[in-house]
Scaffold this active site. Structure first.
Site, PDB file in Angstrom:
ATOM      1  N   GLY A 131     -10.566  -0.788   5.778  1.00 51.92           N
ATOM      2  CA  GLY A 131      -9.588  -0.838   4.695  1.00 51.92           C
ATOM      3  C   GLY A 131      -8.544  -1.899   4.937  1.00 51.92           C
ATOM      4  N   ALA A 132      -8.927  -2.946   5.677  1.00 59.09           N
ATOM      5  CA  ALA A 132      -7.960  -3.952   6.129  1.00 59.09           C
ATOM      6  C   ALA A 132      -7.577  -4.951   5.052  1.00 59.09           C
ATOM      7  CB  ALA A 132      -8.524  -4.705   7.337  1.00 59.09           C
ATOM      8  N   GLY A 133      -8.183  -4.848   3.874  1.00 59.58           N
ATOM      9  CA  GLY A 133      -7.912  -5.829   2.838  1.00 59.58           C
ATOM     10  C   GLY A 133      -6.605  -5.651   2.114  1.00 59.58           C
ATOM     11  N   SER A 134      -5.932  -4.525   2.302  1.00 60.00           N
ATOM     12  CA  SER A 134      -4.679  -4.294   1.581  1.00 60.00           C
ATOM     13  C   SER A 134      -3.896  -3.157   2.219  1.00 60.00           C
ATOM     14  CB  SER A 134      -4.968  -3.949   0.112  1.00 60.00           C
ATOM     15  OG  SER A 134      -5.698  -2.739   0.026  1.00 60.00           O
ATOM     16  N   ILE A 190      -1.923  -0.250   3.894  1.00 58.82           N
ATOM     17  CA  ILE A 190      -1.739   0.206   5.267  1.00 58.82           C
ATOM     18  C   ILE A 190      -2.717  -0.476   6.209  1.00 58.82           C
ATOM     19  CG2 ILE A 190      -1.976   2.225   6.775  1.00 58.82           C
ATOM     20  CD1 ILE A 190      -0.856   3.915   4.441  1.00 58.82           C
ATOM     21  N   ASP A 214     -18.690  -1.768   3.126  1.00 61.98           N
ATOM     22  CA  ASP A 214     -18.343  -0.521   2.464  1.00 61.98           C
ATOM     23  C   ASP A 214     -18.576   0.580   3.491  1.00 61.98           C
ATOM     24  OD1 ASP A 214     -18.456   1.921   1.062  1.00 61.98           O
ATOM     25  OD2 ASP A 214     -19.248   0.974  -0.738  1.00 61.98           O
ATOM     26  N   TYR A 229      -8.854  14.584  -2.944  1.00 63.60           N
ATOM     27  CA  TYR A 229      -8.105  13.814  -1.947  1.00 63.60           C
ATOM     28  C   TYR A 229      -7.538  14.745  -0.875  1.00 63.60           C
ATOM     29  CZ  TYR A 229      -4.925  10.206  -0.148  1.00 63.60           C
ATOM     30  OH  TYR A 229      -4.264   9.305   0.657  1.00 63.60           O
ATOM     31  N   LYS A 238      -8.546  14.575   3.128  1.00 65.89           N
ATOM     32  CA  LYS A 238      -7.556  14.312   4.171  1.00 65.89           C
ATOM     33  C   LYS A 238      -7.396  15.502   5.103  1.00 65.89           C
ATOM     34  CE  LYS A 238      -6.593  10.095   3.132  1.00 65.89           C
ATOM     35  NZ  LYS A 238      -7.005   8.995   4.048  1.00 65.89           N
TER      36      LYS A 238
END
Length: 261
Positions: free
Chosen positions: A11-14, A16, A57, A148, A152
């Site tokens: 998830g490094a594209g945006s 956190i 993905d 969600y 989590k």
């Protein structure tokens, strides 16, 4: 922080994930920035000296295996993993379709599992390391969106389960539970003045979180100062779930008790 080795961030594209990649890169780690959006991953890598971008993905086992394998071949055994990929569907249980439910759990929970399976053997072979998973205050309290919240909550449980399982390999695993943060997941809701104001009013420190606030917590758990910490969760929410929020009635409640004393 130990500057030897590689940090893999999903998830490094945006949001956190990007903030974590920057923070860990600044600490001296070689960063492998993974994201389903290859262009976004490349933007992150360009902002972190020595980093490399990988398109993956997290729900696709083949893509994850390829990305982690290439990252390891390039940088060596991973010393840090940050599982940060995530999506949200803002629907109640009765509004949600089975496909939406599965998609949220696939990305936010099963995706973590897929990445863990690829990274853990390599991390163990390299002598150990640290894993930090992005959970949420939704795992601690009802947040309004069943898929969600369930996902989590699963991240919290999985993190606890793996602490003892991975300790023998010299691997620590912890999680961070952000509150409301300025990120892509919340861009639509926080652009609504009423929601923005209510969020600030319900956060004791008086502001909405930033991705860097969470990245700082992640960096602590990933580093040597947290060497005796594993299987735990660090809540970084500005105090949001620490108290009951009475709103305007709070002053009246306090005044009532003051009179009775």
């Amino acid at each position: 922080m130990d500057t030897a080795g590689c940090a893999i961030v999903t998830g490094a594209g945006s949001g956190i994930g990007r903030a974590c990649a920057r923070r860990l890169g600044a600490a001296g780690l070689a960063v492998a920035a993974l994201d389903a959006n290859g262009e976004a991953a490349a933007e992150t890598a360009a902002a972190v000296p020595g980093a490399a971008a990988f398109t993956a993905d997290v729900t696709d086992e083949t893509q994850v295996a390829t990305a982690v394998g290439e990252a390891t071949a390039r940088f060596g055994s991973p010393k840090v993993l940050v599982n940060a990929a995530g999506i949200i569907v803002r629907k109640t249980l009765r509004e949600s379709t089975v496909e939406e439910w599965r998609r949220v759990l696939d990305v936010n929970l099963t995706g973590y599992f897929v990445v863990l399976r690829e990274v853990i053997p390599r991390m163990a072979a390299g002598g150990g390391g640290s894993i930090v998973q992005i959970a949420s205050i939704a795992g601690h309290t009802g947040y309004g969106f069943s898929s969600y919240t369930a996902a989590k909550g699963g991240v919290l449980a999985l993190t606890r389960q793996l602490a003892a399982e991975l300790a023998v390999d010299g691997i620590r695993i912890n999680s961070v539970s952000p509150g409301v943060v300025h990120s892509g997941l919340n861009r639509d809701t926080l652009s609504t003045p009423e929601i923005h104001a209510a969020t600030v009013a319900n956060t004791p420190v008086g502001r909405i979180g930033e991705p860097d606030d969470i990245a700082a917590a992640v960096a602590f758990l990933a580093g040597p100062d947290a060497g005796y910490i594993t299987g735990t969760d660090l809540v970084a929410d500005g105090g949001m779930i620490s108290t009951i929020h009475w709103g305007e009635a709070g002053a009246q409640l306090h005044s009532f008790h003051a009179r009775e004393q």
